[in-house]
Design a protein around this motif. Structure first.
Motif, PDB file in Angstrom:
ATOM      1  N   PRO A 181       0.824  -1.227   0.000  1.00 28.18           N
ATOM      2  CA  PRO A 181       0.000   0.000   0.000  1.00 28.18           C
ATOM      3  C   PRO A 181       0.858   1.278   0.000  1.00 28.18           C
ATOM      4  N   LEU A 182       2.156   1.152  -0.368  1.00 29.19           N
ATOM      5  CA  LEU A 182       3.068   2.294  -0.308  1.00 29.19           C
ATOM      6  C   LEU A 182       2.652   3.388  -1.288  1.00 29.19           C
ATOM      7  N   GLU A 183       2.743   4.641  -0.850  1.00 27.14           N
ATOM      8  CA  GLU A 183       2.447   5.762  -1.752  1.00 27.14           C
ATOM      9  C   GLU A 183       3.056   7.052  -1.215  1.00 27.14           C
ATOM     10  N   LYS A 184       3.257   8.003  -2.151  1.00 28.45           N
ATOM     11  CA  LYS A 184       3.827   9.316  -1.844  1.00 28.45           C
ATOM     12  C   LYS A 184       5.176   9.201  -1.124  1.00 28.45           C
ATOM     13  N   ILE A 185       6.048   8.352  -1.698  1.00 33.05           N
ATOM     14  CA  ILE A 185       7.394   8.190  -1.150  1.00 33.05           C
ATOM     15  C   ILE A 185       8.387   8.618  -2.228  1.00 33.05           C
ATOM     16  N   VAL A 186       9.246   9.575  -1.885  1.00 29.28           N
ATOM     17  CA  VAL A 186      10.212  10.104  -2.845  1.00 29.28           C
ATOM     18  C   VAL A 186      11.607  10.014  -2.242  1.00 29.28           C
ATOM     19  N   ILE A 187      12.582  10.276  -3.086  1.00 27.50           N
ATOM     20  CA  ILE A 187      13.956  10.337  -2.599  1.00 27.50           C
ATOM     21  C   ILE A 187      14.287  11.806  -2.297  1.00 27.50           C
ATOM     22  N   GLY A 188      14.774  12.035  -1.084  1.00 22.89           N
ATOM     23  CA  GLY A 188      15.124  13.391  -0.668  1.00 22.89           C
ATOM     24  C   GLY A 188      16.570  13.476  -0.211  1.00 22.89           C
ATOM     25  N   LYS A 189      17.075  14.670  -0.183  1.00 20.14           N
ATOM     26  CA  LYS A 189      18.435  14.915   0.290  1.00 20.14           C
ATOM     27  C   LYS A 189      18.373  15.725   1.582  1.00 20.14           C
ATOM     28  N   VAL A 190      19.040  15.207   2.610  1.00 23.01           N
ATOM     29  CA  VAL A 190      19.076  15.904   3.902  1.00 23.01           C
ATOM     30  C   VAL A 190      20.028  17.096   3.774  1.00 23.01           C
ATOM     31  N   LEU A 191      19.473  18.288   3.971  1.00 21.41           N
ATOM     32  CA  LEU A 191      20.281  19.496   3.839  1.00 21.41           C
ATOM     33  C   LEU A 191      20.921  19.924   5.167  1.00 21.41           C
ATOM     34  N   GLU A 192      20.188  19.661   6.247  1.00 19.81           N
ATOM     35  CA  GLU A 192      20.651  20.145   7.551  1.00 19.81           C
ATOM     36  C   GLU A 192      20.109  19.238   8.644  1.00 19.81           C
ATOM     37  N   VAL A 193      20.921  18.988   9.673  1.00 24.05           N
ATOM     38  CA  VAL A 193      20.493  18.183  10.816  1.00 24.05           C
ATOM     39  C   VAL A 193      20.862  18.939  12.095  1.00 24.05           C
TER      40      VAL A 193
END
Length: 780
Positions: A42-54
């Motif tokens: 049922p997976l949906e609305k999952i994208v690859i993102g880049k962490v800019l700041e932690v």
């Protein structure tokens, strides 16, 4: 057979066809789809993102606040508890309104924007479990943290904002097929692609595999010897050097996983991939463990053993075909490879095997060692050896394209078969007659072309992988399923010539009706018997036809008589406490001279006797010429034999063998002889208008005279004679030694008027005159 829809689309473009329609129409064409599902559900609305700041969460020691670029209008803020996150990390991100899996039970979890300890969180960073991924496919991943893609071998393909399901190969759907045994070609992606192309009338794009390879004299590298050519119709081998064992690329691994096969490493995965793609199992050997580079295809030696890839040891015998080197077996042909010749992490040189083994042999070997594999399930259904080469070339092509190693430009190819093609005459009118349709010849020809069938003159030539197409009715089936069963209108059958019942069948029907009217029940028994029984009940010892593979000693031969079978039926009924019954069976007996159709009748009960049996037989056979008989299995003095039938009381000694204590009466007749005197045709005779005259004759004749012969003379010479019936025999008194008296009742009738005494006396005189020629006189 599980089919990846993305994989299918490589060969035939069905992207515009909804999966429900695709499954439905393939099912109606004969390739039954049991179920289908999307891999991403049922997976949906999952994208690859880049962490800019932690940065650290001010109100929690365990939470971190991340600013993530997910190609939205602006970076999103996500609060996470993962400790392996860092700036610059590429991670899967589920956004507001998206769905992931519960790490505990795998259920669907909806993610919504909210606050954690006072900080807004616009989504969630995902771990392996939350995406339904396996740690074995991502060995670099932290099992307790989020999935960081920076260490992925295909990291260069990861783009900010791209669909993560696409990156992981989850943007696919899988259809599960139930493939019938007559269609081994459909146990492959290309086979099902052919079906889909034919059903939807779409172009099929299956390219012939090709590769460059390095110059290599393959015969110096591999020495192949085929000792058992009967069970190996073709054997091919190719070589790959400087092999680098590594995980397979995601697209290949995801397709294997979608098909229900666990990815292992690039070389093993290539063999499994080609098996699924073309339906031909392959095997890869580590060249180091093939003694002397020699591959021998032979029958296993008695007592030989092999340790299989699954770690279990199997005992072999000469019914099992093996692949061996100079010293030992290294694989069970068509079933499973050996543990000590398979591909390992430091393998440097690989021998690819592609072959075609006898299906029956593979099935027997599979049962012998107790292993049924994807390989054996394909071989046992029968594969076309002509297509083995395509499978090997595809494996070598993939090895080269994926950078797994350097492949040889030549290969070993031993051919032990003659390629033939069946030619089936194409009569489009006959096919329409079978189907009740009106499909034009050109449309039928088009359907065959879509299926990959050739054409020579007026004949259709099925490809070698379609061994199930042999007759015109098979062509009709192909036309019907591709034309569409739903498109065939319901019509009345187009009947040809009406059936005709043969004279033999008419006689059998008459026989069955007559015996049923006499109170007999029909029974059917097996045609087997023990050698001892055949010897006991056959006139000639040792005439039984022996069975090569009998169920047991009691069924070692084909029966020579129906009497033992009938005695078993009667014994079973007596044991069931049935006080009396009449049975008959029409069956076959067997001898080395051939087989015969025989009738057997059996009676038992307090009201049954030799004469009741005789009465039943008289309904179907001429018993005027019979004589006393004393032959097994009948009671001496209580049996008779005619030209085509023998009957009487069964000997008590025989009954004792069957556990029967009651009297049993049986008859056995040869149907061919019995039907020779048959005339089942019924004729109408009006009721006589004039009275009959009855006379009794007592005749003195030699003791050896046969009543049937006397009756024949009376019937031949008796003018106005309607019937003659024997009713008494007498010896002694004033009769001489060697004489007897037989008495007959004669009925005379004239169809055109009333008989006078003079006419009857004249008829009697004529009969007596004829009898005197045989020394038979009227008793004084």
């Amino acid at each position: 057979m599980n089919l990846s829809v993305n994989w299918l689309n490589d060969y035939v473009n069905t992207r515009s066809v909804p999966i429900a329609e695709l499954a439905s129409r393939l099912t109606m064409s004969g390739s039954k789809v049991e179920k289908y599902a999307s891999l991403s559900e049922p997976l949906e609305k999952i994208v690859i993102g880049k962490v800019l700041e932690v940065k650290k969460h001010e109100n929690s020691d365990r939470l971190w606040i991340c600013k993530v670029d997910a190609r939205a209008s602006e970076p999103v803020q996500i609060v996470t508890g993962a400790r392996n996150v860092f700036a610059g990390a590429f991670v899967p991100v589920v956004l507001d309104g998206g769905t992931v899996l519960n790490r505990q039970d795998g259920s669907a979890v909806k993610i919504k924007k909210g606050k954690l300890r006072g900080e807004v969180s616009d989504g969630m960073l995902c771990s392996l479990d939350e995406l339904g991924l396996d740690k074995s496919e991502f060995p670099y991943a932290d099992a307790d943290g989020i999935l960081v893609l920076n260490g992925d071998p295909e990291f260069d393909k990861a783009e900010i904002g791209m669909d993560a399901l696409e990156f992981f190969g989850l943007n696919d759907a899988v259809m599960e097929f139930e493939i019938t045994n007559n269609r081994p070609d459909c146990l492959s992606v290309t086979g099902l692609a052919r079906e889909a192309a034919a059903v939807f009338n779409l172009p099929l794009d299956i390219k012939e595999p090709a590769y460059k390879g390095f110059k290599c004299d393959i015969e110096k590298e591999i020495d192949v010897i085929i000792e058992n050519k009967r069970l190996c119709s073709r054997y091919m081998a190719g070589l790959a050097k400087n092999v680098k064992i590594a995980p397979s690329p995601k697209w290949l691994a995801s397709r294997l996983k979608a098909s229900g096969i666990r990815p292992i490493n690039n070389i093993v995965d290539i063999t499994n991939y080609v098996m699924l793609e073309y339906g031909y199992p392959l095997h890869a050997f580590d060249r180091r463990f093939v003694e002397g580079g020699q591959i021998i295809i032979r029958s296993a030696l008695p007592g030989e053993r092999i340790t299989l890839l699954d770690g279990n040891t199997a005992s072999l015998d000469n019914s099992v075909l093996v692949i061996a080197d100079r010293m030992k077996p290294i694989a069970v042909a068509g079933v499973m490879g050996g543990e000590y010749s398979g591909v390992v992490p430091d393998t440097g040189t690989v021998i690819f095997e592609a072959a075609c083994f006898d299906g029956v042999s593979v099935r027997m070997a599979s049962k012998k060692i107790g292993r049924r594999t994807e390989s054996s399930s394909r071989f046992e259904k029968g594969l076309d050896p002509a297509n083995v080469k395509t499978a090997l070339l595809r494996a070598l092509q993939l090895t080269e394209e994926l950078g797994c190693g350097e492949v040889s430009d030549t290969f070993v190819d031993y051919v032990n078969f003659e390629e033939t093609r069946r030619k089936i005459p194409h009569d489009y009118k006959e096919i329409n007659g079978i189907l009740g349709t009106d499909i034009s010849e050109s449309e039928q020809t088009g359907i065959f072309k879509r299926l990959g069938f050739g054409r020579e003159g007026g004949a259709v030539v099925p490809p070698g992988f379609r061994s199930d197409v042999e007759l015109t009715c098979d062509l009709a089936e192909e036309v019907a399923r591709i034309y569409g069963y739903d498109n065939i209108e319901s019509t009345l059958p187009r009947l040809g010539k009406s059936g005709v019942i043969s004279e033999y069948e008419k006689n059998v029907r008459f026989l069955v009706n007559a015996l049923t009217a006499s109170g007999c029940y029909e029974c059917v028994t097996y045609g087997f018997a023990s050698p001892k029984t055949n010897e006991r009940f056959s006139a000639d010892c040792g005439v039984g036809v022996k069975i090569r593979n009998p169920f047991g000693e009691e069924t070692g031969e084909m029966r020579t008589s129906l009497i033992p079978s009938m005695l078993n039926v009667i014994a079973n009924n007596i044991n069931a406490r049935n006080p009396g019954a009449r049975f008959f069976e029409i069956g076959k007996t067997y001898s080395k001279d051939g087989e015969k159709e025989v009738l057997c009748v059996g009676l038992y009960g307090k009201d049954e006797s030799f004469y009741t049996l005789k009465g039943v037989i008289e309904e179907i056979a001429d018993l005027r010429k019979i004589e006393a008989a004393a032959e097994p299995p009948f009671h001496p003095g209580r049996a008779a034999r005619g030209d085509t039938v023998r009957f009487g009381e069964i000997s008590p000694l025989v009954l004792e063998e069957f556990g029967i204590s009651e009297r049993v009466y049986m008859a056995e007749a040869d149907l061919e002889g019995l039907f020779g005197g048959f005339n089942p045709q019924k004729y109408y005779k009006p009721i006589p208008r004039y009275p009959a005259v009855t006379r009794d004759l007592s005749l003195v004749c030699p003791d050896g005279a046969v009543s049937g012969d006397i009756v024949a003379v009376i019937e031949k010479n008796g003018d106005f004679l309607e019937s003659v019936e024997f009713f008494d025999v007498f010896k002694g008194g004033n009769l001489k030694e060697g004489e007897k008296s037989l008495s007959y009742k004669l009925v005379f009738r004239k169809s055109g008027g009333t008989l006078t005494d003079a006419e009857v006396d004249g008829a009697i005189s004529k009969i007596l005159s004829a009898l005197e020629k045989d020394d038979i006189k009227l008793r004084g």
